[in-house]
Scaffold this motif. Sequence first.
Motif, PDB file in Angstrom:
ATOM      1  N   ILE A 231       0.825  -1.302  -0.052  1.00 35.23           N
ATOM      2  CA  ILE A 231       0.002   0.146   0.023  1.00 35.23           C
ATOM      3  C   ILE A 231       0.781   1.225   0.192  1.00 35.23           C
ATOM      4  N   ALA A 232       2.169   1.259   0.901  1.00 31.92           N
ATOM      5  CA  ALA A 232       2.869   2.314   0.858  1.00 31.92           C
ATOM      6  C   ALA A 232       3.487   2.483  -0.528  1.00 31.92           C
ATOM      7  N   ILE A 233       4.020   1.474  -1.292  1.00 33.93           N
ATOM      8  CA  ILE A 233       4.373   1.774  -2.539  1.00 33.93           C
ATOM      9  C   ILE A 233       3.528   2.355  -3.374  1.00 33.93           C
ATOM     10  N   CYS A 234       2.132   1.760  -3.568  1.00 36.63           N
ATOM     11  CA  CYS A 234       1.277   2.411  -4.301  1.00 36.63           C
ATOM     12  C   CYS A 234       0.885   3.710  -4.158  1.00 36.63           C
ATOM     13  N   LEU A 235       0.862   4.272  -2.815  1.00 30.45           N
ATOM     14  CA  LEU A 235       0.636   5.635  -2.375  1.00 30.45           C
ATOM     15  C   LEU A 235       1.818   6.474  -3.215  1.00 30.45           C
ATOM     16  N   SER A 236       3.017   6.035  -2.849  1.00 33.12           N
ATOM     17  CA  SER A 236       4.146   6.863  -3.401  1.00 33.12           C
ATOM     18  C   SER A 236       4.160   6.924  -4.852  1.00 33.12           C
ATOM     19  N   ALA A 237       3.924   5.832  -5.575  1.00 30.91           N
ATOM     20  CA  ALA A 237       4.066   5.601  -6.989  1.00 30.91           C
ATOM     21  C   ALA A 237       3.109   6.509  -7.639  1.00 30.91           C
TER      22      ALA A 237
ATOM     23  N   PHE B 154       2.535   9.444  -7.644  1.00 30.16           N
ATOM     24  CA  PHE B 154       2.971  10.917  -8.338  1.00 30.16           C
ATOM     25  C   PHE B 154       4.612  10.436  -8.566  1.00 30.16           C
ATOM     26  N   SER B 155       4.986  10.802  -9.860  1.00 31.70           N
ATOM     27  CA  SER B 155       6.157  10.548 -10.641  1.00 31.70           C
ATOM     28  C   SER B 155       7.111  11.558 -10.050  1.00 31.70           C
ATOM     29  N   TYR B 156       6.572  12.757 -10.352  1.00 36.59           N
ATOM     30  CA  TYR B 156       7.446  14.024 -10.226  1.00 36.59           C
ATOM     31  C   TYR B 156       7.102  14.868  -8.850  1.00 36.59           C
ATOM     32  N   ASN B 157       5.735  14.589  -8.286  1.00 36.40           N
ATOM     33  CA  ASN B 157       5.552  15.370  -7.114  1.00 36.40           C
ATOM     34  C   ASN B 157       5.412  14.299  -5.876  1.00 36.40           C
ATOM     35  N   TYR B 158       5.711  15.230  -4.639  1.00 37.55           N
ATOM     36  CA  TYR B 158       5.561  14.258  -3.494  1.00 37.55           C
ATOM     37  C   TYR B 158       4.349  13.922  -2.945  1.00 37.55           C
ATOM     38  N   SER B 159       4.441  12.638  -2.524  1.00 38.92           N
ATOM     39  CA  SER B 159       2.864  11.888  -2.154  1.00 38.92           C
ATOM     40  C   SER B 159       2.538  12.444  -0.568  1.00 38.92           C
ATOM     41  N   LEU B 160       3.416  12.935   0.073  1.00 34.24           N
ATOM     42  CA  LEU B 160       3.248  13.524   1.416  1.00 34.24           C
ATOM     43  C   LEU B 160       2.857  14.923   1.162  1.00 34.24           C
ATOM     44  N   HIS B 161       1.625  14.900   0.779  1.00 34.04           N
ATOM     45  CA  HIS B 161       0.795  16.159   0.575  1.00 34.04           C
ATOM     46  C   HIS B 161      -0.561  16.045   0.161  1.00 34.04           C
ATOM     47  N   PRO B 162      -1.520  17.012   0.668  1.00 28.23           N
ATOM     48  CA  PRO B 162      -2.800  16.897   0.473  1.00 28.23           C
ATOM     49  C   PRO B 162      -3.357  16.262  -0.798  1.00 28.23           C
ATOM     50  N   ARG B 163      -2.506  16.526  -1.781  1.00 26.43           N
ATOM     51  CA  ARG B 163      -2.728  16.146  -3.090  1.00 26.43           C
ATOM     52  C   ARG B 163      -3.240  14.604  -3.175  1.00 26.43           C
ATOM     53  N   ILE B 164      -2.806  13.846  -2.171  1.00 29.76           N
ATOM     54  CA  ILE B 164      -2.807  12.378  -2.390  1.00 29.76           C
ATOM     55  C   ILE B 164      -4.156  12.032  -1.754  1.00 29.76           C
ATOM     56  N   PHE B 165      -5.083  12.841  -1.423  1.00 27.53           N
ATOM     57  CA  PHE B 165      -6.565  12.531  -1.075  1.00 27.53           C
ATOM     58  C   PHE B 165      -7.261  12.926  -2.262  1.00 27.53           C
ATOM     59  N   LYS B 166      -7.003  13.345  -3.274  1.00 31.02           N
ATOM     60  CA  LYS B 166      -7.544  14.039  -4.582  1.00 31.02           C
ATOM     61  C   LYS B 166      -7.204  13.044  -5.835  1.00 31.02           C
ATOM     62  N   GLY B 167      -8.092  13.170  -6.679  1.00 31.63           N
ATOM     63  CA  GLY B 167      -7.599  12.906  -7.922  1.00 31.63           C
ATOM     64  C   GLY B 167      -8.197  11.504  -8.508  1.00 31.63           C
ATOM     65  N   ASN B 168      -8.082  10.577  -7.591  1.00 32.62           N
ATOM     66  CA  ASN B 168      -8.046   9.200  -7.887  1.00 32.62           C
ATOM     67  C   ASN B 168      -8.626   8.447  -6.675  1.00 32.62           C
TER      68      ASN B 168
ATOM     69  N   MET C  10      10.615   5.636  -0.166  1.00 27.50           N
ATOM     70  CA  MET C  10      10.307   5.796  -1.211  1.00 27.50           C
ATOM     71  C   MET C  10      10.142   7.528  -1.814  1.00 27.50           C
ATOM     72  N   GLU C  11       9.657   8.328  -0.719  1.00 24.62           N
ATOM     73  CA  GLU C  11       9.744   9.504  -0.681  1.00 24.62           C
ATOM     74  C   GLU C  11      11.050  10.326  -0.625  1.00 24.62           C
ATOM     75  N   LEU C  12      11.754   9.879   0.041  1.00 22.33           N
ATOM     76  CA  LEU C  12      13.256  10.162   0.048  1.00 22.33           C
ATOM     77  C   LEU C  12      13.967  10.125  -1.312  1.00 22.33           C
ATOM     78  N   GLU C  13      13.692   9.165  -1.993  1.00 20.15           N
ATOM     79  CA  GLU C  13      14.139   9.018  -3.277  1.00 20.15           C
ATOM     80  C   GLU C  13      13.843  10.229  -4.254  1.00 20.15           C
ATOM     81  N   LYS C  14      12.314  10.654  -4.036  1.00 24.52           N
ATOM     82  CA  LYS C  14      12.066  11.811  -4.866  1.00 24.52           C
ATOM     83  C   LYS C  14      12.835  12.994  -4.436  1.00 24.52           C
ATOM     84  N   VAL C  15      13.040  13.112  -3.134  1.00 23.83           N
ATOM     85  CA  VAL C  15      13.778  14.422  -2.743  1.00 23.83           C
ATOM     86  C   VAL C  15      15.174  14.304  -3.486  1.00 23.83           C
ATOM     87  N   VAL C  16      16.005  13.031  -3.430  1.00 25.38           N
ATOM     88  CA  VAL C  16      17.116  12.955  -3.915  1.00 25.38           C
ATOM     89  C   VAL C  16      17.214  13.500  -5.518  1.00 25.38           C
TER      90      VAL C  16
END
Length: 619
Positions: A494-500, A502-516, A568-574
């Motif tokens: 489930i964590a992998i799914c939530l991080s995946a 968004f390819s370019y943006n961070y999932s640790l954001h209110p946007r994760i509750f929207k869109g899909n 997975m989110e730290l990878e996006k930061v890097v």
Amino acid sequence: IVGGVLCSHCVLGTDGTREGEIGNPTELSILRAAYNAGVDVEGIKEKNKIVAEVPFSSAYKFMSTVHEPDAEIDGPGMDDKWVVHVKGAPDRMLALCDTQAKAGVIGELEPIRRTRWTEQIATLSSHGLRVLALCRATVPKSELKAGDQLGPGFVNERPKKEWLTMVGLCAIQDPPRPECIDAISEAHRAGVRVAMITGDHKDTAIAIGTTLGLVDEKYPSGITGPELDEMSEDQLKAAVLEYNIFARSSPENKLQIVKALQAQKQVSSMTGDGVNDAPSLKQADMGVAMGLEGTDVAREASDMILADDNFATIVYAVREGRVVWDNLRKVLLVNTPINNAQGMSVLFGLIFKLGTPLNPIQILYSNLICAITLGFVTAIEPAEQGIMDIPPRRVGKRLIGRFLFLRILLGTFALILTVLLSLAWCRKEYSLYPIRKDELGHIFEKEDSYYNTTADNVMMNVTESDFTEFVDGEKDKLRDLQSIAFNTLDLGAIAICLSARFSYNYSLHPRIFKGNKYCWYSIIFVLALQFLITYVPGLNTIVFIMNPMKLKMWGISVAGMVITFIIMELEKVVRNYLKAKGSDTDDLEPTVFDRKDDRTTHMNMPADAAQLGTAELKS
């Protein structure tokens, strides 16, 4: 303006409106202007039927019709002549004129004033107006008969080259749609270059191109078809990268431009609607035909048909294409680490002597349920913010590039790590270790088999009840281990799914509750199944061979989920940091993962390309 009405096959709409109109918008605008000026359009066309004609072609850019003389329009004394009306590109018509109608009166002629007409054409064109010249002449009736099929030579290859009378100019305003301007701006942000290939006057094309944002400091001017015809192959390949505006272009020029772009390793898309556009539509990497105004030949030659004839739809299609590409990569990012971790968790569990983390039915369940619910739900993710702000992918780029491959490895590592850590914690917390040699009266040797028992380990003095009690105890320990490993793996998925998502943006954001919303439906469904499998009697111990989870065990599984998500989110930061520093994190440059771009750098024009301009006549 009557000449413009007669030299046309268009049908005006009811009461001059668009309802029921048939024909080209440019010609219809002339008919509508005549109607608004009080001309009986249908009456004149019915009274002065076409006797013979030269059909329009983008090669010579005019059309001509022949009519019986009408004393009311043409004056008396014309019974032994045919009246010829010609309508076409003003620069080409001007070269065929020797007289002009004085003050617009048909019966009064004077020598043509070329400089004045040229200035007027340039002035109107520079304001972005589409300009047509209306000309007329007469020929003896002995020269042709009704129904003759005439070619362009009837107009432009006569013994006396300058034989027409210039009647006037029609300036037509054809402003671009507002959404078209916005679409071109969005295309530029996405790294998509837009060029305009038109048969209009160069000044008209540049004026419209300026409005559309096609003319700027990088592409400050335009070029004409005749100028392209004079160029060598190398000059032509350079010109297609230097200009965005191609005016007075012929069908052959369109094909030349497409081939020159492809020779420069550019991916080109061409739009068109006419019969003569078919070769360039077929040659382009993506031929786009008009669904409303396009011909059947153009539609057959194209790869895509625009149902609304709107350029903005093309840009929307580009956007949706990027969404599909991104979502395919997201599906791989979810499914591949989960599938890898299922088998590799068992392997590393045995290597580190932590027992067997998962049994076959658990592996099958995770592979099936997680792939269908968590994996496929990412395939319907909406467009991610900023998806049209990145350059197009290269030809030969594969779905899995360097950074996606690294993300898959990182996701696999995170899942295996959390599963093994949960096993280690559970063994220590609940003393779930293999049986020691001194237990149960030294009955068994220490073994790390599936149930930690073998027939060879049974000593001669073991009672049946002792053996049964021992085996049941070992099975119970294994069920606890497999229960926490199974739930940790699926919560990590489930964590992998939530991080995946968004390819370019961070999932640790209110946007994760929207869109899909289906992503959250899927997560709720997976969690509900996990609780059912874990706590329903018989389903847990008999089918999935696992014990109910204790509260602390759930805490460890949730902690594993959080750890996986953070990794997975730290990878996006890097990755974003490297991108800000100029690193190629989008795999714009070729890598070992990609297919080699083996497209030719030669244009290879067909030998009969020069005949494209006559295709409409033959059709």
